[in-house]
Design a protein around this motif. Sequence first.
Motif, PDB file in Angstrom:
ATOM      1  N   PRO A 101       0.816  -1.219   0.000  1.00  0.00           N
ATOM      2  CA  PRO A 101       0.000   0.000   0.000  1.00  0.00           C
ATOM      3  C   PRO A 101       0.850   1.270   0.000  1.00  0.00           C
ATOM      4  CG  PRO A 101       0.181  -0.787   2.236  1.00  0.00           C
ATOM      5  CD  PRO A 101       0.952  -1.764   1.361  1.00  0.00           C
ATOM      6  N   SER A 102       0.243   2.361  -0.427  1.00  0.00           N
ATOM      7  CA  SER A 102       0.925   3.658  -0.496  1.00  0.00           C
ATOM      8  C   SER A 102       0.617   4.467   0.769  1.00  0.00           C
ATOM      9  CB  SER A 102       0.501   4.418  -1.750  1.00  0.00           C
ATOM     10  OG  SER A 102      -0.898   4.558  -1.788  1.00  0.00           O
ATOM     11  N   ILE A 103       1.156   3.974   1.884  1.00  0.00           N
ATOM     12  CA  ILE A 103       0.934   4.601   3.186  1.00  0.00           C
ATOM     13  C   ILE A 103       2.086   4.190   4.102  1.00  0.00           C
ATOM     14  CG2 ILE A 103      -0.435   2.680   4.134  1.00  0.00           C
ATOM     15  CD1 ILE A 103      -2.324   4.858   5.345  1.00  0.00           C
ATOM     16  N   ASP A 104       2.336   4.961   5.129  1.00  0.00           N
ATOM     17  CA  ASP A 104       3.360   4.611   6.109  1.00  0.00           C
ATOM     18  C   ASP A 104       2.861   3.390   6.879  1.00  0.00           C
ATOM     19  OD1 ASP A 104       4.788   4.443   8.616  1.00  0.00           O
ATOM     20  OD2 ASP A 104       5.492   6.484   8.266  1.00  0.00           O
ATOM     21  N   SER A 105       3.435   2.240   6.587  1.00  0.00           N
ATOM     22  CA  SER A 105       2.935   0.989   7.173  1.00  0.00           C
ATOM     23  C   SER A 105       3.344   0.796   8.627  1.00  0.00           C
ATOM     24  CB  SER A 105       3.367  -0.214   6.330  1.00  0.00           C
ATOM     25  OG  SER A 105       4.767  -0.259   6.254  1.00  0.00           O
ATOM     26  N   THR A 106       4.224   1.646   9.142  1.00  0.00           N
ATOM     27  CA  THR A 106       4.539   1.596  10.567  1.00  0.00           C
ATOM     28  C   THR A 106       3.419   2.250  11.364  1.00  0.00           C
ATOM     29  OG1 THR A 106       6.901   1.621  10.119  1.00  0.00           O
ATOM     30  CG2 THR A 106       6.209   2.245  12.340  1.00  0.00           C
ATOM     31  N   HIS A 114      -6.399  -1.030  -1.342  1.00  0.00           N
ATOM     32  CA  HIS A 114      -7.669  -0.913  -2.053  1.00  0.00           C
ATOM     33  C   HIS A 114      -8.209   0.507  -1.915  1.00  0.00           C
ATOM     34  CE1 HIS A 114      -8.008  -5.159  -2.988  1.00  0.00           C
ATOM     35  NE2 HIS A 114      -7.628  -5.417  -1.745  1.00  0.00           N
ATOM     36  N   ILE A 115      -9.382   0.751  -2.467  1.00  0.00           N
ATOM     37  CA  ILE A 115     -10.009   2.076  -2.423  1.00  0.00           C
ATOM     38  C   ILE A 115     -10.720   2.277  -1.090  1.00  0.00           C
ATOM     39  CG2 ILE A 115     -11.736   3.582  -3.486  1.00  0.00           C
ATOM     40  CD1 ILE A 115     -11.096   2.172  -6.147  1.00  0.00           C
ATOM     41  N   PHE A 116     -10.518   3.479  -0.515  1.00  0.00           N
ATOM     42  CA  PHE A 116     -11.169   3.884   0.726  1.00  0.00           C
ATOM     43  C   PHE A 116     -12.111   5.043   0.432  1.00  0.00           C
ATOM     44  CE2 PHE A 116      -7.827   1.395   2.338  1.00  0.00           C
ATOM     45  CZ  PHE A 116      -8.051   1.127   3.677  1.00  0.00           C
ATOM     46  N   VAL A 132      -9.984   7.080  -2.399  1.00  0.00           N
ATOM     47  CA  VAL A 132      -8.539   7.099  -2.585  1.00  0.00           C
ATOM     48  C   VAL A 132      -8.043   5.663  -2.563  1.00  0.00           C
ATOM     49  CG1 VAL A 132      -6.317   7.783  -1.583  1.00  0.00           C
ATOM     50  CG2 VAL A 132      -8.243   9.382  -1.556  1.00  0.00           C
ATOM     51  N   SER A 133      -7.273   5.301  -3.575  1.00  0.00           N
ATOM     52  CA  SER A 133      -6.702   3.964  -3.653  1.00  0.00           C
ATOM     53  C   SER A 133      -5.388   3.942  -2.889  1.00  0.00           C
ATOM     54  CB  SER A 133      -6.445   3.567  -5.101  1.00  0.00           C
ATOM     55  OG  SER A 133      -5.658   2.385  -5.143  1.00  0.00           O
ATOM     56  N   PHE A 134      -5.285   3.055  -1.916  1.00  0.00           N
ATOM     57  CA  PHE A 134      -4.028   2.910  -1.197  1.00  0.00           C
ATOM     58  C   PHE A 134      -3.143   1.852  -1.841  1.00  0.00           C
ATOM     59  CE2 PHE A 134      -6.114   5.598   1.776  1.00  0.00           C
ATOM     60  CZ  PHE A 134      -5.073   6.378   2.235  1.00  0.00           C
ATOM     61  N   TYR A 135      -3.459   1.503  -3.079  1.00  0.00           N
ATOM     62  CA  TYR A 135      -2.520   0.716  -3.870  1.00  0.00           C
ATOM     63  C   TYR A 135      -1.445   1.648  -4.423  1.00  0.00           C
ATOM     64  CZ  TYR A 135      -0.337  -2.127  -7.401  1.00  0.00           C
ATOM     65  OH  TYR A 135       0.609  -2.786  -8.148  1.00  0.00           O
ATOM     66  N   ASN A 136      -1.910   2.798  -4.976  1.00  0.00           N
ATOM     67  CA  ASN A 136      -0.974   3.716  -5.617  1.00  0.00           C
ATOM     68  C   ASN A 136      -1.214   5.186  -5.261  1.00  0.00           C
ATOM     69  OD1 ASN A 136      -3.328   4.217  -6.988  1.00  0.00           O
ATOM     70  ND2 ASN A 136      -2.681   3.174  -8.856  1.00  0.00           N
ATOM     71  N   VAL A 144     -21.990   5.101  -5.137  1.00  0.00           N
ATOM     72  CA  VAL A 144     -22.197   4.933  -3.696  1.00  0.00           C
ATOM     73  C   VAL A 144     -22.830   3.600  -3.281  1.00  0.00           C
ATOM     74  CG1 VAL A 144     -22.130   7.387  -3.191  1.00  0.00           C
ATOM     75  CG2 VAL A 144     -24.315   6.320  -3.709  1.00  0.00           C
ATOM     76  N   PRO A 145     -23.540   2.879  -4.144  1.00  0.00           N
ATOM     77  CA  PRO A 145     -24.025   1.569  -3.695  1.00  0.00           C
ATOM     78  C   PRO A 145     -22.914   0.515  -3.555  1.00  0.00           C
ATOM     79  CG  PRO A 145     -25.377   2.382  -5.502  1.00  0.00           C
ATOM     80  CD  PRO A 145     -24.181   3.265  -5.415  1.00  0.00           C
ATOM     81  N   HIS A 146     -21.754   0.756  -4.192  1.00  0.00           N
ATOM     82  CA  HIS A 146     -20.647  -0.201  -4.084  1.00  0.00           C
ATOM     83  C   HIS A 146     -20.042  -0.149  -2.692  1.00  0.00           C
ATOM     84  CE1 HIS A 146     -20.034   0.061  -8.717  1.00  0.00           C
ATOM     85  NE2 HIS A 146     -21.015  -0.745  -8.388  1.00  0.00           N
ATOM     86  N   THR A 147     -19.317  -1.204  -2.331  1.00  0.00           N
ATOM     87  CA  THR A 147     -18.671  -1.226  -1.018  1.00  0.00           C
ATOM     88  C   THR A 147     -17.182  -0.980  -1.171  1.00  0.00           C
ATOM     89  OG1 THR A 147     -18.330  -3.623  -1.054  1.00  0.00           O
ATOM     90  CG2 THR A 147     -20.380  -2.819  -0.063  1.00  0.00           C
ATOM     91  N   ARG A 148     -16.632  -0.242  -0.199  1.00  0.00           N
ATOM     92  CA  ARG A 148     -15.210   0.079  -0.166  1.00  0.00           C
ATOM     93  C   ARG A 148     -14.750   0.055   1.290  1.00  0.00           C
ATOM     94  NH1 ARG A 148     -15.620  -1.165  -4.732  1.00  0.00           N
ATOM     95  NH2 ARG A 148     -15.401   0.157  -6.542  1.00  0.00           N
TER      96      ARG A 148
END
Length: 154
Positions: A101-106, A114-116, A132-136, A144-148
């Motif tokens: 993921p594209s986030i500080d994993s610590t 995935h998308i948040f 926002v996708s935390f893949y990239n 909005v009916p989809h789940t994230r």
Amino acid sequence: MNSQIFRFLAAVAVVVALTASAGANAPAGRYVVTNGGTSSGTVYDTKTKLTWQQTVPSTTYTWANAKTYCAGVGASLGGAGWRLPTLKELQTIVDYSQSNPSIDSTAFPSTPAHIFWCSSPLAGSAPGAWGVSFYNGYTDNVDVPHTRYVRCVR
């Protein structure tokens, strides 16, 4: 023989140190973690002054249910005022030097790549909202009916 063992152990220590720091590119002191790694853990961002839910639920939510979920996490995260972040707020914790993921994993361990959801609706395209996708780190519009996934803020 002892010098060979010493060199081997030194090399292993360097590899372990590099591996441990690979997911933590935020400047030292940027994130302050409380109750780290627990369901009640939070992360205070000293730059934006926002407090984030550290560990996200493993389930996904529709946009409406994500907003309801965040409004109700105060009992487990301690305190009121929790909500779904805006697009700009969620982008502040993206670490573009990381991927998958594209986030500080610590500070934010076990974040799915995935998308948040964001609270920001997609203008002119109902029913839609930003994510926002935390893949990239890319933004995306989502029906909005989809789940994230969801990470709450206050």
